[in-house]
Design a protein around this motif. Structure first.
Motif, PDB file in Angstrom:
ATOM      1  N   PRO A   1      21.947  62.332   9.584  1.00 21.50           N
ATOM      2  CA  PRO A   1      20.143  61.656   9.012  1.00 21.50           C
ATOM      3  C   PRO A   1      20.738  60.582   7.494  1.00 21.50           C
ATOM      4  O   PRO A   1      21.876  61.657   7.010  1.00 21.50           O
ATOM      5  CB  PRO A   1      19.049  62.485   8.238  1.00 21.50           C
ATOM      6  CG  PRO A   1      19.762  64.321   8.372  1.00 21.50           C
ATOM      7  CD  PRO A   1      21.156  63.965   9.558  1.00 21.50           C
ATOM      8  N   VAL A   2      20.179  59.780   7.565  1.00 21.72           N
ATOM      9  CA  VAL A   2      20.467  59.551   5.607  1.00 21.72           C
ATOM     10  C   VAL A   2      19.304  58.953   5.021  1.00 21.72           C
ATOM     11  O   VAL A   2      18.109  59.179   5.541  1.00 21.72           O
ATOM     12  CB  VAL A   2      20.862  57.473   6.121  1.00 21.72           C
ATOM     13  CG1 VAL A   2      21.323  57.285   4.938  1.00 21.72           C
ATOM     14  CG2 VAL A   2      22.143  57.889   7.001  1.00 21.72           C
ATOM     15  N   GLY A   3      19.412  59.164   3.570  1.00 17.98           N
ATOM     16  CA  GLY A   3      18.589  59.232   2.524  1.00 17.98           C
ATOM     17  C   GLY A   3      19.037  58.778   2.435  1.00 17.98           C
ATOM     18  O   GLY A   3      20.319  58.512   1.435  1.00 17.98           O
ATOM     19  N   LEU A   4      17.797  57.458   1.244  1.00 14.64           N
ATOM     20  CA  LEU A   4      17.620  56.548   0.230  1.00 14.64           C
ATOM     21  C   LEU A   4      17.495  57.161  -1.248  1.00 14.64           C
ATOM     22  O   LEU A   4      15.920  57.136  -0.095  1.00 14.64           O
ATOM     23  CB  LEU A   4      17.916  55.337   0.685  1.00 14.64           C
ATOM     24  CG  LEU A   4      17.761  54.231  -0.012  1.00 14.64           C
ATOM     25  CD1 LEU A   4      18.786  53.862  -0.437  1.00 14.64           C
ATOM     26  CD2 LEU A   4      17.027  52.838   0.946  1.00 14.64           C
ATOM     27  N   THR A   5      17.594  56.999  -1.807  1.00 12.45           N
ATOM     28  CA  THR A   5      16.694  56.731  -3.125  1.00 12.45           C
ATOM     29  C   THR A   5      15.600  55.233  -3.399  1.00 12.45           C
ATOM     30  O   THR A   5      16.393  54.426  -2.749  1.00 12.45           O
ATOM     31  CB  THR A   5      17.261  57.977  -4.492  1.00 12.45           C
ATOM     32  OG1 THR A   5      18.105  55.757  -4.606  1.00 12.45           O
ATOM     33  CG2 THR A   5      17.867  58.651  -4.496  1.00 12.45           C
ATOM     34  N   ILE A   6      14.835  55.650  -3.934  1.00 10.34           N
ATOM     35  CA  ILE A   6      13.949  54.192  -3.860  1.00 10.34           C
ATOM     36  C   ILE A   6      13.135  54.524  -5.169  1.00 10.34           C
ATOM     37  O   ILE A   6      13.304  55.293  -5.944  1.00 10.34           O
ATOM     38  CB  ILE A   6      13.213  54.257  -3.302  1.00 10.34           C
ATOM     39  CG1 ILE A   6      13.412  53.526  -1.412  1.00 10.34           C
ATOM     40  CG2 ILE A   6      12.135  53.137  -3.294  1.00 10.34           C
ATOM     41  CD1 ILE A   6      13.539  52.656  -1.037  1.00 10.34           C
ATOM     42  N   PRO A   7      13.528  53.662  -6.367  1.00 11.33           N
ATOM     43  CA  PRO A   7      13.178  53.152  -7.864  1.00 11.33           C
ATOM     44  C   PRO A   7      11.408  53.732  -7.872  1.00 11.33           C
ATOM     45  O   PRO A   7      11.304  51.773  -8.015  1.00 11.33           O
ATOM     46  CB  PRO A   7      13.610  52.567  -9.153  1.00 11.33           C
ATOM     47  CG  PRO A   7      14.455  51.539  -7.718  1.00 11.33           C
ATOM     48  CD  PRO A   7      14.620  52.489  -5.925  1.00 11.33           C
ATOM     49  N   GLY A   8      10.707  54.029  -6.577  1.00 14.01           N
ATOM     50  CA  GLY A   8       9.106  53.500  -6.675  1.00 14.01           C
ATOM     51  C   GLY A   8       8.588  54.645  -6.140  1.00 14.01           C
ATOM     52  O   GLY A   8       9.194  56.202  -5.586  1.00 14.01           O
ATOM     53  N   VAL A   9       7.507  54.672  -5.637  1.00 13.24           N
ATOM     54  CA  VAL A   9       6.442  55.630  -5.208  1.00 13.24           C
ATOM     55  C   VAL A   9       6.512  55.496  -3.531  1.00 13.24           C
ATOM     56  O   VAL A   9       7.028  54.580  -3.003  1.00 13.24           O
ATOM     57  CB  VAL A   9       5.002  55.784  -5.663  1.00 13.24           C
ATOM     58  CG1 VAL A   9       4.406  56.303  -4.462  1.00 13.24           C
ATOM     59  CG2 VAL A   9       5.104  55.778  -7.177  1.00 13.24           C
ATOM     60  N   VAL A  10       7.017  56.502  -2.348  1.00 15.25           N
ATOM     61  CA  VAL A  10       6.814  56.442  -1.614  1.00 15.25           C
ATOM     62  C   VAL A  10       6.083  57.567  -0.922  1.00 15.25           C
ATOM     63  O   VAL A  10       6.052  58.691  -1.137  1.00 15.25           O
ATOM     64  CB  VAL A  10       8.187  57.002  -1.254  1.00 15.25           C
ATOM     65  CG1 VAL A  10       8.506  56.725   0.546  1.00 15.25           C
ATOM     66  CG2 VAL A  10       9.642  56.037  -2.508  1.00 15.25           C
ATOM     67  N   ARG A  11       5.595  57.246   0.222  1.00 17.26           N
ATOM     68  CA  ARG A  11       4.347  58.199   0.706  1.00 17.26           C
ATOM     69  C   ARG A  11       5.042  58.373   1.904  1.00 17.26           C
ATOM     70  O   ARG A  11       4.527  57.359   2.586  1.00 17.26           O
ATOM     71  CB  ARG A  11       3.537  57.684   0.282  1.00 17.26           C
ATOM     72  CG  ARG A  11       2.595  57.866  -1.369  1.00 17.26           C
ATOM     73  CD  ARG A  11       1.171  57.565  -1.254  1.00 17.26           C
ATOM     74  NE  ARG A  11       0.172  57.891  -2.277  1.00 17.26           N
ATOM     75  CZ  ARG A  11       0.555  56.833  -3.303  1.00 17.26           C
ATOM     76  NH1 ARG A  11       0.884  55.508  -2.680  1.00 17.26           N
ATOM     77  NH2 ARG A  11      -0.240  56.941  -4.501  1.00 17.26           N
ATOM     78  N   HIS A  12       5.498  59.240   2.769  1.00 20.10           N
ATOM     79  CA  HIS A  12       5.046  59.107   4.289  1.00 20.10           C
ATOM     80  C   HIS A  12       6.432  57.874   4.695  1.00 20.10           C
ATOM     81  O   HIS A  12       6.049  57.450   5.717  1.00 20.10           O
ATOM     82  CB  HIS A  12       4.000  58.952   4.846  1.00 20.10           C
ATOM     83  CG  HIS A  12       2.839  59.893   4.705  1.00 20.10           C
ATOM     84  ND1 HIS A  12       3.205  61.443   4.986  1.00 20.10           N
ATOM     85  CD2 HIS A  12       1.875  59.686   3.987  1.00 20.10           C
ATOM     86  CE1 HIS A  12       2.360  62.201   4.570  1.00 20.10           C
ATOM     87  NE2 HIS A  12       1.322  61.078   3.908  1.00 20.10           N
ATOM     88  N   GLY A  13       7.381  57.709   3.624  1.00 18.31           N
ATOM     89  CA  GLY A  13       8.343  56.614   4.340  1.00 18.31           C
ATOM     90  C   GLY A  13       7.658  54.974   3.395  1.00 18.31           C
ATOM     91  O   GLY A  13       8.111  54.352   3.694  1.00 18.31           O
ATOM     92  N   VAL A  14       6.493  55.109   3.466  1.00 21.67           N
ATOM     93  CA  VAL A  14       6.152  53.772   2.859  1.00 21.67           C
ATOM     94  C   VAL A  14       6.391  53.866   1.371  1.00 21.67           C
ATOM     95  O   VAL A  14       5.721  54.231   0.907  1.00 21.67           O
ATOM     96  CB  VAL A  14       4.637  53.508   3.458  1.00 21.67           C
ATOM     97  CG1 VAL A  14       3.980  52.212   3.020  1.00 21.67           C
ATOM     98  CG2 VAL A  14       4.557  53.661   5.151  1.00 21.67           C
ATOM     99  N   VAL A  15       7.479  52.789   0.523  1.00 19.32           N
ATOM    100  CA  VAL A  15       6.751  52.808  -0.800  1.00 19.32           C
ATOM    101  C   VAL A  15       5.153  51.353  -1.401  1.00 19.32           C
ATOM    102  O   VAL A  15       4.962  50.575  -0.941  1.00 19.32           O
ATOM    103  CB  VAL A  15       7.729  51.096  -0.330  1.00 19.32           C
ATOM    104  CG1 VAL A  15       8.355  51.134  -3.098  1.00 19.32           C
ATOM    105  CG2 VAL A  15       9.052  51.544  -0.301  1.00 19.32           C
ATOM    106  N   SER A  16       5.206  52.075  -2.175  1.00 16.38           N
ATOM    107  CA  SER A  16       3.612  51.948  -2.894  1.00 16.38           C
ATOM    108  C   SER A  16       3.842  51.344  -3.866  1.00 16.38           C
ATOM    109  O   SER A  16       2.553  50.825  -4.709  1.00 16.38           O
ATOM    110  CB  SER A  16       2.899  52.907  -3.258  1.00 16.38           C
ATOM    111  OG  SER A  16       2.940  53.446  -1.685  1.00 16.38           O
ATOM    112  N   SER A  17       5.072  51.613  -4.739  1.00 18.21           N
ATOM    113  CA  SER A  17       5.353  50.444  -5.728  1.00 18.21           C
ATOM    114  C   SER A  17       6.067  50.057  -6.176  1.00 18.21           C
ATOM    115  O   SER A  17       7.841  50.487  -5.828  1.00 18.21           O
ATOM    116  CB  SER A  17       4.815  51.498  -6.827  1.00 18.21           C
ATOM    117  OG  SER A  17       5.490  52.507  -7.502  1.00 18.21           O
TER     118      SER A  17
END
Length: 250
Positions: free
Chosen positions: A63-79
């Protein structure tokens, strides 16, 4: 030839960095690769970088993990305060998994760093609630309880004395207002006292680039909770992302 080492990717404002990670040691299992962050950093543009980045390493089904500078809920970016607004509402897990042929899991960047510090860094072996904060352009936060991340805490946006906390206590505020270490430590004391009143953590861990100068300001803070500098620093995002990707699939 394949490897079972998961892959971590840290999506930053200037660069997207990745490496396979040995979860036994919390260290990279190969040389880190870096590609400039595209501008604008839309989902499609970042997707192209991820495909190129993964192509620089041997084939794997890990598997691959990716950081996102935002709110993440169940894989969906919210901010998307610091990334392209096209990310908002994007099911990043599904999009990136379909495009790469690998199972991809996205995680808030501060949460990834916090998880890495608890498992391998400054907070290793500490039970109970650990709060990891990153002092930079803003204040990132991760709450980790007995090794489990409580996601998307966003403690940098607490309202304190009528202000968004990070607008006065982030390292960018120190630089912008040319505050002395003592002046900044006063603001940090107010911030950390507020957080400890709300959550009563066992430990604060302070990351971000300024943590390299922790001896200049941490001893000046007047709080009850132990507070120490982060250890993993620039590797924390990649390591935490890889760890989160594996644990998400369990």
């Amino acid at each position: 030839m394949s490897t079972e080492n998961p892959f971590g990717i840290d999506f930053g404002g200037s660069g997207i960095k990745g490496a396979p990670v040995d979860l036994e040691t919390g260290e990279f299992a190969g040389e880190r690769e870096r590609i400039e962050t595209p501008q604008p950093a839309t989902p499609d543009a970042v997707l192209g970088v991820l495909v190129e980045l993964l192509g620089r390493f041997e084939d794997s089904t890990a598997p691959v993990g990716l950081t996102i500078p935002g709110v993440v809920r169940h894989g969906v970016v919210s901010s998307a305060a610091n990334i392209d607004p096209a990310w908002i509402g994007t099911d990043a897990d599904a999009l990136l998994t379909d495009a790469t042929g690998r199972v991809v899991h996205v995680v808030n960047d501060a949460d990834a760093a916090g998880l890495a510090e608890v498992r391998y860094g400054a907070a290793q072996g500490v039970s109970g609630l650990v709060i990891v904060t990153t002092l930079g352009t803003g204040i990132g936060s991760a709450m980790v309880f007995d090794g489990i991340v409580v996601p998307n805490s966003e403690l940098g946006h607490l309202e304190i004395e009528g202000h968004d906390a990070e607008s006065r206590a982030a390292n960018s505020a120190r630089e912008r207002e040319e505050l002395s270490w003592e002046e900044w430590a006063g603001r940090l004391t107010t911030y950390y006292r507020t957080v400890e009143r709300l959550f009563s953590p066992e430990l604060f861990v302070v990351g971000g680039g300024v943590s390299k100068r922790s001896e200049e300001f941490l001893p000046l803070l007047d709080i009850r909770t132990p507070i120490i500098p982060a250890q993993l620093r620039n590797t924390a995002g990649i390591v935490g992302a890889a760890l989160a990707a594996v644990e998400h699939g369990r």
